[in-house]
Each structure stands twice: as structure tokens, then as C-alpha cells.
Write a protein that holds these residues in place. Sequence first.
Motif, PDB file in Angstrom:
ATOM      1  N   ASP A  40       5.931  23.894  -8.628  1.00  0.00           N
ATOM      2  CA  ASP A  40       5.282  22.813  -7.887  1.00  0.00           C
ATOM      3  C   ASP A  40       5.701  21.470  -8.474  1.00  0.00           C
ATOM      4  O   ASP A  40       5.768  21.315  -9.691  1.00  0.00           O
ATOM      5  N   ALA A  41       5.963  20.507  -7.589  1.00  0.00           N
ATOM      6  CA  ALA A  41       6.337  19.192  -8.059  1.00  0.00           C
ATOM      7  C   ALA A  41       5.120  18.498  -8.616  1.00  0.00           C
ATOM      8  O   ALA A  41       3.995  18.649  -8.125  1.00  0.00           O
ATOM      9  N   GLY A  42       5.354  17.706  -9.655  1.00  0.00           N
ATOM     10  CA  GLY A  42       4.292  16.889 -10.214  1.00  0.00           C
ATOM     11  C   GLY A  42       4.166  15.604  -9.433  1.00  0.00           C
ATOM     12  O   GLY A  42       4.664  15.482  -8.308  1.00  0.00           O
ATOM     13  N   VAL A  43       3.545  14.617 -10.036  1.00  0.00           N
ATOM     14  CA  VAL A  43       3.426  13.302  -9.422  1.00  0.00           C
ATOM     15  C   VAL A  43       4.798  12.631  -9.481  1.00  0.00           C
ATOM     16  O   VAL A  43       5.401  12.579 -10.558  1.00  0.00           O
ATOM     17  N   THR A  44       5.283  12.158  -8.356  1.00  0.00           N
ATOM     18  CA  THR A  44       6.591  11.513  -8.342  1.00  0.00           C
ATOM     19  C   THR A  44       6.442  10.047  -7.987  1.00  0.00           C
ATOM     20  O   THR A  44       5.629   9.684  -7.123  1.00  0.00           O
ATOM     21  N   GLN A  45       7.224   9.209  -8.665  1.00  0.00           N
ATOM     22  CA  GLN A  45       7.190   7.770  -8.437  1.00  0.00           C
ATOM     23  C   GLN A  45       8.596   7.248  -8.206  1.00  0.00           C
ATOM     24  O   GLN A  45       9.555   7.753  -8.772  1.00  0.00           O
ATOM     25  N   SER A  46       8.684   6.215  -7.385  1.00  0.00           N
ATOM     26  CA  SER A  46       9.973   5.560  -7.172  1.00  0.00           C
ATOM     27  C   SER A  46       9.762   4.074  -6.955  1.00  0.00           C
ATOM     28  O   SER A  46       8.708   3.652  -6.454  1.00  0.00           O
ATOM     29  N   PRO A  47      10.730   3.257  -7.358  1.00  0.00           N
ATOM     30  CA  PRO A  47      11.889   3.627  -8.165  1.00  0.00           C
ATOM     31  C   PRO A  47      11.492   3.825  -9.625  1.00  0.00           C
ATOM     32  O   PRO A  47      10.348   3.555  -9.994  1.00  0.00           O
ATOM     33  N   THR A  48      12.414   4.256 -10.449  1.00  0.00           N
ATOM     34  CA  THR A  48      12.120   4.416 -11.875  1.00  0.00           C
ATOM     35  C   THR A  48      12.194   3.082 -12.606  1.00  0.00           C
ATOM     36  O   THR A  48      11.445   2.844 -13.559  1.00  0.00           O
ATOM     37  N   HIS A  49      13.112   2.238 -12.183  1.00  0.00           N
ATOM     38  CA  HIS A  49      13.269   0.920 -12.792  1.00  0.00           C
ATOM     39  C   HIS A  49      13.468  -0.115 -11.694  1.00  0.00           C
ATOM     40  O   HIS A  49      14.029   0.186 -10.633  1.00  0.00           O
ATOM     41  N   LEU A  50      13.026  -1.328 -11.991  1.00  0.00           N
ATOM     42  CA  LEU A  50      13.126  -2.405 -11.012  1.00  0.00           C
ATOM     43  C   LEU A  50      13.198  -3.733 -11.756  1.00  0.00           C
ATOM     44  O   LEU A  50      12.445  -3.954 -12.710  1.00  0.00           O
ATOM     45  N   ILE A  51      14.098  -4.592 -11.305  1.00  0.00           N
ATOM     46  CA  ILE A  51      14.189  -5.935 -11.868  1.00  0.00           C
ATOM     47  C   ILE A  51      13.959  -6.938 -10.752  1.00  0.00           C
ATOM     48  O   ILE A  51      14.625  -6.890  -9.718  1.00  0.00           O
ATOM     49  N   LYS A  52      13.012  -7.834 -10.970  1.00  0.00           N
ATOM     50  CA  LYS A  52      12.687  -8.857  -9.981  1.00  0.00           C
ATOM     51  C   LYS A  52      12.623 -10.211 -10.668  1.00  0.00           C
ATOM     52  O   LYS A  52      12.576 -10.302 -11.903  1.00  0.00           O
ATOM     53  N   THR A  53      12.615 -11.262  -9.869  1.00  0.00           N
ATOM     54  CA  THR A  53      12.437 -12.605 -10.414  1.00  0.00           C
ATOM     55  C   THR A  53      11.053 -13.126 -10.041  1.00  0.00           C
ATOM     56  O   THR A  53      10.416 -12.639  -9.100  1.00  0.00           O
ATOM     57  N   ARG A  54      10.638 -14.120 -10.790  1.00  0.00           N
ATOM     58  CA  ARG A  54       9.315 -14.715 -10.557  1.00  0.00           C
ATOM     59  C   ARG A  54       9.153 -15.153  -9.112  1.00  0.00           C
ATOM     60  O   ARG A  54      10.074 -15.698  -8.506  1.00  0.00           O
ATOM     61  N   GLY A  55       7.983 -14.899  -8.556  1.00  0.00           N
ATOM     62  CA  GLY A  55       7.695 -15.306  -7.196  1.00  0.00           C
ATOM     63  C   GLY A  55       8.010 -14.250  -6.147  1.00  0.00           C
ATOM     64  O   GLY A  55       7.516 -14.344  -5.012  1.00  0.00           O
ATOM     65  N   GLN A  56       8.802 -13.261  -6.522  1.00  0.00           N
ATOM     66  CA  GLN A  56       9.153 -12.221  -5.559  1.00  0.00           C
ATOM     67  C   GLN A  56       7.997 -11.243  -5.386  1.00  0.00           C
ATOM     68  O   GLN A  56       6.980 -11.301  -6.081  1.00  0.00           O
ATOM     69  N   GLN A  57       8.189 -10.346  -4.432  1.00  0.00           N
ATOM     70  CA  GLN A  57       7.204  -9.312  -4.147  1.00  0.00           C
ATOM     71  C   GLN A  57       7.829  -7.944  -4.427  1.00  0.00           C
ATOM     72  O   GLN A  57       9.037  -7.780  -4.320  1.00  0.00           O
ATOM     73  N   VAL A  58       7.005  -6.976  -4.799  1.00  0.00           N
ATOM     74  CA  VAL A  58       7.522  -5.655  -5.121  1.00  0.00           C
ATOM     75  C   VAL A  58       6.601  -4.582  -4.541  1.00  0.00           C
ATOM     76  O   VAL A  58       5.383  -4.781  -4.432  1.00  0.00           O
ATOM     77  N   THR A  59       7.202  -3.464  -4.150  1.00  0.00           N
ATOM     78  CA  THR A  59       6.441  -2.307  -3.660  1.00  0.00           C
ATOM     79  C   THR A  59       6.849  -1.083  -4.453  1.00  0.00           C
ATOM     80  O   THR A  59       8.042  -0.762  -4.544  1.00  0.00           O
ATOM     81  N   LEU A  60       5.881  -0.427  -5.020  1.00  0.00           N
ATOM     82  CA  LEU A  60       6.105   0.794  -5.792  1.00  0.00           C
ATOM     83  C   LEU A  60       5.480   1.959  -5.034  1.00  0.00           C
ATOM     84  O   LEU A  60       4.422   1.812  -4.417  1.00  0.00           O
ATOM     85  N   ARG A  61       6.124   3.129  -5.139  1.00  0.00           N
ATOM     86  CA  ARG A  61       5.692   4.274  -4.349  1.00  0.00           C
ATOM     87  C   ARG A  61       5.316   5.459  -5.222  1.00  0.00           C
ATOM     88  O   ARG A  61       5.871   5.646  -6.311  1.00  0.00           O
ATOM     89  N   CYS A  62       4.406   6.264  -4.695  1.00  0.00           N
ATOM     90  CA  CYS A  62       3.885   7.396  -5.451  1.00  0.00           C
ATOM     91  C   CYS A  62       3.539   8.542  -4.511  1.00  0.00           C
ATOM     92  O   CYS A  62       2.915   8.334  -3.462  1.00  0.00           O
ATOM     93  N   SER A  63       3.937   9.754  -4.905  1.00  0.00           N
ATOM     94  CA  SER A  63       3.515  10.957  -4.190  1.00  0.00           C
ATOM     95  C   SER A  63       2.705  11.818  -5.148  1.00  0.00           C
ATOM     96  O   SER A  63       3.219  12.191  -6.211  1.00  0.00           O
ATOM     97  N   PRO A  64       1.467  12.138  -4.787  1.00  0.00           N
ATOM     98  CA  PRO A  64       0.636  12.921  -5.702  1.00  0.00           C
ATOM     99  C   PRO A  64       1.021  14.398  -5.689  1.00  0.00           C
ATOM    100  O   PRO A  64       1.837  14.833  -4.871  1.00  0.00           O
ATOM    101  N   ILE A  65       0.441  15.123  -6.578  1.00  0.00           N
ATOM    102  CA  ILE A  65       0.608  16.577  -6.578  1.00  0.00           C
ATOM    103  C   ILE A  65       0.028  17.116  -5.277  1.00  0.00           C
ATOM    104  O   ILE A  65      -1.026  16.640  -4.803  1.00  0.00           O
ATOM    105  N   SER A  66       0.707  18.111  -4.707  1.00  0.00           N
ATOM    106  CA  SER A  66       0.256  18.679  -3.444  1.00  0.00           C
ATOM    107  C   SER A  66      -1.191  19.152  -3.551  1.00  0.00           C
ATOM    108  O   SER A  66      -1.561  19.873  -4.485  1.00  0.00           O
ATOM    109  N   GLY A  67      -2.012  18.704  -2.600  1.00  0.00           N
ATOM    110  CA  GLY A  67      -3.419  19.088  -2.603  1.00  0.00           C
ATOM    111  C   GLY A  67      -4.335  18.085  -3.274  1.00  0.00           C
ATOM    112  O   GLY A  67      -5.559  18.159  -3.124  1.00  0.00           O
TER     113      GLY A  67
END
Lengths: 113, 114
Positions: A1-28
Motif C-alpha cells: 500500500d502506498a503511504g502519504v505522497t506529496q508533490s513536488p519534493t522541492h520547490l524554489i520560489k521568489t518573494r511575492g509569488q504563490q505556491v501550491t503543494l499537493r498531498c494524497s493520503p493513505i487509501s481509506g
Amino acid sequence: DAGVTQSPTHLIKTRGQQVTLRCSPISGHKSVSWYQQVLGQGPQFIFQYYEKEERGRGNFPDRFSARQFPNYSSELNVNALLLGDSALYLCASRATGTNEKLFFGSGTQLSVL
Amino acid sequence: DQQVKQNSPSLSVQEGRISILNCDYTNSMFDYFLWYKKYPAEGPTFLISISSIKDKNEDGRFTVFLNKSAKHLSLHIVPSQPGDSAVYFCAAPQSVQGAQKLVFGQGTRLTINP
């Protein structure tokens, strides 16, 4: 069974920008929480979502927002990034009716320049 | 306001010896505690927990002791192995505004020397 998965693993942004991080929980798992870990500190609670509703939020400004989708995956959004937002962002899921044990993903390392 | 404190940022132990990691808490409402282990580039993984109705919980090489009167808990690892080198976090669950969150200590970096 897959564990909790997140993407991306690394991200570089500059001040003032916006960011979206994603997560998939364990099934169930219907509960998803987000934590911020700054270097040298323990994880700090940002949000908990359960059944697509926000159940609580930590001491973070309104620039931080999140949502949970019908498949229980989640997104964390941070607007108007500041240098101090540089951190490891961890997603965790928990099964309903279990004890307080959380299962964490590997996190997204966000660097704000 | 740090409700869970780990006052030792780092600890170095010889392989085969006992590692003792300490944690203090200030909130007397805490009634359950968890230890997590974190390797670099990985998320924290659950290690062992203890309920306040107990003063000791053992799982293989890992034992957690709870002293409620002193608001102190400790994690013992015997014998210590190189693979135990990681950052260890003590945590306590807390309900806030309908949310269940974990309150973490700052962590202790354990290094096991061969």
C-alpha cells in the motif's frame, strides 16, 4: 500500500509569488493535516481537513489556505510568499476512529529567495 | 509558548550502548504521547507511544517512560545501532477548535558512533 505522497519534493520560489503543494493520503484515510517544519524546530500545525471541511487551523496568516477534494487528496496554497515561508511542508493522514497517530509524507522543501 | 520541550538538540552515543532522549511538557491536560523518528529527506515515522494511564511502554529495543508528576518522558534505545541515527521528536495530541493536532518538541538529533 502506498503511504502519504506529496508533490513536488522541492520547490524554489521568489518573494511575492504563490505556491501550491499537493498531498494524497493513505487509501481509506479521510483526515489530512498540514504541518510546517522550519530547520531546527519541530513540525508546526497549519490545518486539518476532514471530509472536505476545515476542522481547525494553527497560528498562520490568511496567506495560507488549503482544500480537500472528494478523493480526500489535499492542496496547500501559500500566497505572497515571504522569505520566512522557507520550510519543509509536511502532509499527514489519519484513519478515522484510530488513536492520534499520524502518518506523514516525505514533505515538500520550499525555498523562497 | 512551547508546550513540549526537548532541551537537548543533539546526542552522541556509542554503538551498543543505551541512548536516552528526554522530553518535558507543560500542559497537564496532555494524556497521550508519541515519539517520531525522522531521517533526512523523509517524513517523520511513528516509533512508539504511551498513554498517561501507564508509566512505561516497551517495543523491542525501544522503551518510553512517563513521569506524570514531573511532566517528563524519556525514550530509551537499547542497544543503540547505527541505523538509529536520526532526529527524534516527542509529540502530544491536542484538540483545538475541533481539530486534532500534534504538538511537537524541537527534536533531538541522535548520532550513533560505530
